[in-house]
Design a protein around this motif. Sequence first.
Motif, short mmCIF file in Angstrom:
data_model
loop_
_atom_site.label_atom_id
_atom_site.label_comp_id
_atom_site.label_asym_id
_atom_site.label_seq_id
_atom_site.Cartn_x
_atom_site.Cartn_y
_atom_site.Cartn_z
N VAL A 103 79.15 19.44 54.17
CA VAL A 103 78.87 20.02 55.49
C VAL A 103 78.24 21.40 55.29
N PRO A 104 77.19 21.75 56.06
CA PRO A 104 76.56 23.08 55.94
C PRO A 104 77.40 24.15 56.63
N TRP A 105 78.51 24.51 56.03
CA TRP A 105 79.44 25.47 56.65
C TRP A 105 78.80 26.83 56.85
N GLU A 106 77.93 27.23 55.93
CA GLU A 106 77.32 28.54 56.06
C GLU A 106 76.59 28.67 57.41
N GLU A 107 75.86 27.61 57.77
CA GLU A 107 75.13 27.65 59.04
C GLU A 107 76.08 27.77 60.22
N LYS A 159 85.89 3.90 43.97
CA LYS A 159 85.23 5.12 44.38
C LYS A 159 85.45 5.30 45.87
N LEU A 160 86.11 6.39 46.23
CA LEU A 160 86.43 6.71 47.63
C LEU A 160 85.60 7.90 48.06
N VAL A 161 84.88 7.76 49.17
CA VAL A 161 84.07 8.84 49.72
C VAL A 161 84.45 9.05 51.18
N LEU A 162 84.71 10.29 51.57
CA LEU A 162 84.96 10.65 52.96
C LEU A 162 83.79 11.50 53.43
N SER A 163 82.82 10.87 54.08
CA SER A 163 81.56 11.54 54.42
C SER A 163 81.73 12.63 55.45
N ASP A 164 82.63 12.42 56.41
CA ASP A 164 82.85 13.41 57.46
C ASP A 164 84.27 13.96 57.33
N PRO A 165 84.42 15.21 56.88
CA PRO A 165 85.77 15.76 56.69
C PRO A 165 86.59 15.83 57.98
N PHE A 166 85.92 15.85 59.13
CA PHE A 166 86.64 15.92 60.40
C PHE A 166 87.11 14.54 60.87
N ALA A 167 86.54 13.48 60.30
CA ALA A 167 86.94 12.11 60.64
C ALA A 167 87.06 11.32 59.34
N PRO A 168 88.07 11.63 58.52
CA PRO A 168 88.15 11.03 57.18
C PRO A 168 88.26 9.51 57.18
N ILE A 169 89.04 8.94 58.07
CA ILE A 169 89.20 7.49 58.08
C ILE A 169 87.95 6.81 58.62
N GLY A 170 87.40 7.35 59.69
CA GLY A 170 86.21 6.76 60.30
C GLY A 170 84.99 6.82 59.40
N SER A 171 84.93 7.82 58.52
CA SER A 171 83.76 7.97 57.64
C SER A 171 84.03 7.47 56.23
N MET A 172 85.16 6.81 56.02
CA MET A 172 85.58 6.40 54.68
C MET A 172 84.70 5.28 54.13
N SER A 173 84.36 5.43 52.84
CA SER A 173 83.65 4.38 52.11
C SER A 173 84.43 4.09 50.83
N VAL A 174 84.76 2.79 50.61
CA VAL A 174 85.51 2.39 49.42
C VAL A 174 84.67 1.40 48.63
N GLN A 175 84.40 1.73 47.37
CA GLN A 175 83.56 0.90 46.51
C GLN A 175 84.33 0.51 45.26
N ILE A 176 84.24 -0.76 44.88
CA ILE A 176 84.85 -1.25 43.66
C ILE A 176 83.81 -1.23 42.55
#
Length: 380
Positions: free
Chosen positions: A163-167, A230-247
């Motif tokens: 996330v571009p927190w600086e902005e 491999k677990l990726v949480l694309s949106d830190p504010f919506a971790p479950i909704g943005s979750m990606s799980v790869q085998i």
Amino acid sequence: MAEPGEWDNFLLRYPGIIVSGSKARGTVKLNGKWYRLKVVCPHFPKLEEARLELLLPQQVKFTKIKKEDLKAGWTLYDLMEHLPQLQHKYSDTANLSAKSLEITDSNIYSEIAALYAPQDYQLELNDACSLLRFSKFAGYERHYLQVALPTLQITAHSLPDCVPWEEQLQKYENLTAMVQQFRNYLQHLRAFYGNFADIDELCYVVQPKPPVSTKHNWRLFVLRERVFIKLVLSDPFAPIGSMSVQIIGPTQAVEELRRTLSDGLSEWDVELDIHKNLLRIFDICYFPMPPGSGWMEVDGEVNSTEQKFCNICYSYQLEEGEIPIVSCDNPQCTLVYHAACLKEWFNTLTDGMDFLSVSFGTCPFCKTKLSTSFSELLAN
């Protein structure tokens, strides 16, 4: 040397001062004016063998106060009360009518003093007064925010890189609002970090290199021998909704586990965190632990993953922290490789195949094809 606790009354009187051993430094306000100083007082509060440095008007370097300008019998408390006279004496005559050390309420340094809140966070200002760092936030000890002065340009922070927190934070025109919003973000990200907490503690995380930074929004950890999640949480504010799980692993194992994962995701339990849901989906009690963890299986066997060396470079961990996890589809071949070593190996072959194609490479030894689930690791 001053005993622990002897500085307590001094710090209560001058809350802008930070003490470390017999050294003290910081900013104090006397009669409406601000003074920046550094003190070494080994016999606190007596001034025997003490050293004082004061930042004078329009100067960037501290000026040492001479011992002859300190009256006999003075303590550090007396010295502090006489800072205005000492500042006046040491200031260059040509600059007396220029800027003094007085700082108006609109000045950034006045705001810094107002932000002093040791119960909420640690505040540090460098000697040049050019960098201000907030760290060890209450309940979020690993987090920090660093800004340049007086521009309030963010130079470092501990929030996820995705996330571009600086902005977002630079939109606030004053330091108080910026720090408050940073603390708000930490509260909003509690679920994000909470979902990674058990994975970091109870799983064998192979990437990013442990200890994992608060800035990472993904984990690669062991599911079983030669197979990884491999677990990726694309949106830190919506971790479950943005979750990606790869085998990731050998093709046959990946195909079977992907079906298991797909069926389990349809029955996701919102009352459980990601770690517990994945345990339920794969019907296991716990994931493999790092080598040497000593956790025991039910039948008494140690539940940890054996360290295997890369069969190209013959080492375990690279300088960047990468360990060998890439293997081929041949169940009889037990060799593993660093993704970086394989990429370099393939690049040396005149007939090397495209990493992103369906058949992007084969095992350097048994020549069995590598699972395409490893393609992302090799492409990076």
